[in-house]
Structures are given as C-alpha cells and as structure tokens.
Design an enzyme around this catalytic site. Structure first.
Site, PDB file in Angstrom:
ATOM      1  N   HIS A   1      65.337 -40.221 -15.567  1.00 47.60           N
ATOM      2  CA  HIS A   1      64.343 -39.767 -15.092  1.00 47.60           C
ATOM      3  C   HIS A   1      63.578 -39.998 -14.179  1.00 47.60           C
ATOM      4  CE1 HIS A   1      63.810 -38.265 -19.564  1.00 47.60           C
ATOM      5  NE2 HIS A   1      64.103 -39.268 -20.254  1.00 47.60           N
TER       6      HIS A   1
ATOM      7  N   GLY B   1      59.647 -30.170 -31.701  1.00 45.15           N
ATOM      8  CA  GLY B   1      60.578 -29.315 -30.587  1.00 45.15           C
ATOM      9  C   GLY B   1      60.428 -27.765 -30.813  1.00 45.15           C
TER      10      GLY B   1
ATOM     11  N   SER C   1      70.602 -26.544 -32.310  1.00 44.44           N
ATOM     12  CA  SER C   1      69.020 -26.132 -32.858  1.00 44.44           C
ATOM     13  C   SER C   1      68.736 -27.511 -33.681  1.00 44.44           C
ATOM     14  CB  SER C   1      69.844 -25.018 -34.609  1.00 44.44           C
ATOM     15  OG  SER C   1      70.157 -26.436 -35.530  1.00 44.44           O
TER      16      SER C   1
HETATM   17  P1  A3P Z   1      58.624 -33.413 -29.600  1.00 43.50           P
HETATM   18  O1  A3P Z   1      58.096 -34.040 -29.123  1.00 43.50           O
HETATM   19  O2  A3P Z   1      57.391 -32.033 -28.801  1.00 43.50           O
HETATM   20  O3  A3P Z   1      59.063 -32.961 -31.226  1.00 43.50           O
HETATM   21  P2  A3P Z   1      63.310 -36.083 -24.112  1.00 43.50           P
HETATM   22  O4  A3P Z   1      64.841 -36.061 -24.824  1.00 43.50           O
HETATM   23  O5  A3P Z   1      63.393 -35.376 -22.998  1.00 43.50           O
HETATM   24  O6  A3P Z   1      62.572 -37.588 -24.743  1.00 43.50           O
HETATM   25  O7  A3P Z   1      62.406 -34.627 -25.141  1.00 43.50           O
HETATM   26  C1  A3P Z   1      62.265 -35.096 -26.300  1.00 43.50           C
HETATM   27  C2  A3P Z   1      61.760 -33.466 -26.792  1.00 43.50           C
HETATM   28  O8  A3P Z   1      62.453 -32.761 -27.027  1.00 43.50           O
HETATM   29  C3  A3P Z   1      61.025 -33.815 -28.224  1.00 43.50           C
HETATM   30  O9  A3P Z   1      59.855 -33.451 -28.345  1.00 43.50           O
HETATM   31  C4  A3P Z   1      62.315 -33.251 -28.937  1.00 43.50           C
HETATM   32  O10 A3P Z   1      61.920 -32.914 -30.194  1.00 43.50           O
HETATM   33  C5  A3P Z   1      62.852 -32.480 -28.434  1.00 43.50           C
HETATM   34  N1  A3P Z   1      64.167 -31.741 -29.050  1.00 43.50           N
HETATM   35  C6  A3P Z   1      65.340 -32.766 -29.403  1.00 43.50           C
HETATM   36  N2  A3P Z   1      65.929 -31.978 -29.645  1.00 43.50           N
HETATM   37  C7  A3P Z   1      65.816 -30.398 -29.568  1.00 43.50           C
HETATM   38  C8  A3P Z   1      66.593 -29.114 -30.164  1.00 43.50           C
HETATM   39  N3  A3P Z   1      67.377 -29.233 -30.334  1.00 43.50           N
HETATM   40  N4  A3P Z   1      65.415 -28.013 -30.384  1.00 43.50           N
HETATM   41  C9  A3P Z   1      64.113 -28.065 -29.634  1.00 43.50           C
HETATM   42  N5  A3P Z   1      63.648 -29.664 -29.252  1.00 43.50           N
HETATM   43  C10 A3P Z   1      64.309 -30.686 -29.494  1.00 43.50           C
END
Ligand code: A3P
Length: 257
Positions: free
Chosen positions: A66, A217, A185
C-alpha cells in the site's frame, strides 16, 4: 488500502497462475501474494515480510503493497516492474477503513473524529490523495495498470480482459471468464475461508465479535452511512486538493451511482 486490494490479488494471482482454482481454494490469497511492508506496520509479527518477498520462488513474484510511490523499492522503477494500482473513492475508503480499524480495536473515536484524521493525513498510508494521484498520473505508463474499485464493480469482465493483456496472459475463453467472475463475486469470496482473510486477521488482533473483513463491498456506501455534513466535508477537501491538478473526483472514479 481498503480499496479492493485483496479482490485484485485474487484476480491477478489467478491470471498469473493459469487459473489454478485448485490451489487458490487451498491457500490464503494473502499468503500467495505477500504484503511487503507487513512487518513494518505490525511490529509484533514474527516474520520479516521483506525477506519473505525476497525468498519467493514464484516466477513472476506477485507482491502486495500500500506504500506511496516514493517509498516503493527503487528497483521497481529501475527495472520497470509491472504495477497494478487499485484506487477507490475516498468516502467509501473512509467508511471501510473506519470499520476495519474500529472493529480491530486499532482506532478509538467516532466517525467525525476519523474523518478529521483522514483529511489531515493522520491515517495509515497518508496522504490518501497524493497516494492515488501519483499513480493516476502514471496511468498511461506501459508498466502501470491503474484501475478503480468502481470499474471492477461496474464491469469486471472488461477489467479481466484488460488486466490479462497487461500481464501478457493467455487469451481466456468465455467460460473461463465466467468462472473467474463467479469465483471473484463478493458472496463467493466472503464464503471462501481462503479468500476472505477474516479468520486470519481475527487470530492476529483482538477483534470485536462482529468484525468481518468483507463488510459490504459496494460502491456508494457513504450514501446511507455518512451524514450530509460529513459528505460535504470530504467533498470540500477533495475539491480543494484536486483543483490544483485541474481534476474532479469523477475524472478518476466516474459518476458514482
Ligand atoms: P468494504 O469494507 O466496503 O466491504 P482491501 O482488500 O484493499 O483491504 O479492501 C477491502 C474492501 O474490498 C472491503 O470493502 C471488502 O468488502 C471489499 N472486497 C473484497 N473482495 C470483494 C469482492 N469480491 N467484491 C467486492 N468487494 C470486495
């Protein structure tokens, strides 16, 4: 951070590994693609994440970070390594990161306090906008694939096709693309213990009972989770930051529906 990194890790790993769903369903996404600065942000980690990346046998190595552009290892630029950058609109990142940190007891305070910390760069990986803009401005470089969470939500097939070309992977059949879309998904990843890192994170932190890494998500969670004052504050901050570059938030993320 909180912009769909894990989602992209799963997608890119599968493309780089000839759609090896068997392996993907037996080992954690976050282990297949290590986080290079992990031991810097978690000082009680018993492994050195930089050595882990150094000793990886995979070819090509696929590594998560990151870090802002200026803190990435110099060799990435010298050797023109491929970079996949995933950005997400700031208001949804605020919400996602607030709940992530709060539920892990890494942040105490309310949403107003958190927004103030966010816009004054007192968060992990700050500043949000300079991190995003550095890569947005490199988006036409041949070794940079800049994509947004919003694009992934809107048309994952298109992202799969473009990413697969960027990574020089074989052309996928329609059936393979459909399998990928299903595997990626939200519901399927949430149910898959190797894609959803909730239990791994729970084991490492004192998480609250209702912590779940895969929270909603969606695009636009701020609409029903932030007050109009909070939205205006974040929008003002964004406008002030972006006007210097002649940009609007919609230039980067499109019109968020
Ligand atoms: P939310 O907290 O809004 O649900 P990272 O991996 O950068 O930490 O990001 C995490 C975010 O990506 C979370 O968002 C998570 O739910 C979302 N996320 C992970 N997999 C996903 C998917 N297959 N489809 C949509 N969102 C996804």
């Amino acid at each position: 951070m909180k912009s769909g990194t894990t989602w992209m890790q799963e997608l890119a790993w599968l493309l780089l590994n000839n759609l090896d769903f068997d392996k993907a369903n037996k080992s954690h996404t976050v282990r297949r693609c290590p986080h290079i600065e992990h031991s810097v942000i978690r000082n009680n980690l018993h492994v050195d994440s930089i050595s882990v990346c150094d000793q990886m046998q995979d070819n090509p190595r696929f590594i998560k970070s990151h870090l802002p552009a200026q803190l990435l290892p110099r060799q990435i630029w010298e050797n023109k390594r491929k970079i996949i950058y995933v950005a997400r609109n700031p208001k949804d990142v605020v919400i996602s990161s607030f709940y992530f940190l709060t539920k892990l007891n890494l942040w105490q305070g309310n949403m107003d306090d958190y927004i103030d910390e966010f816009i004054t760069d007192r968060i992990y990986y700050a500043s949000y906008w300079s991190n995003v803009l550095d890569f947005y401005r490199m988006r036409n470089e041949s070794n940079v694939f800049f994509v947004t969470f919003e694009e992934m939500k809107q048309d994952l097939k298109d992202v799969i096709e473009r990413l697969s070309r960027f990574l020089d992977c074989k052309v996928l059949s329609e059936m393979e693309v459909d399998m990928l879309v299903k595997h990626l998904s939200f519901d399927q990843m949430k149910e898959n213990q190797f894609n959803n890192p909730t239990s791994l994170i729970r084991a490492a932190f004192e998480a609250k009972e209702d912590f779940n890494f895969m929270r909603r998500g969606i695009v636009g969670s701020y609409r029903d989770e932030l007050s109009s004052e909070q939205i205006s504050k974040l929008d003002r901050w964004t406008q002030e930051y972006l006007q210097e570059y002649g940009l609007n938030e919609s230039d980067i993320f499109g019109n968020i529906k």
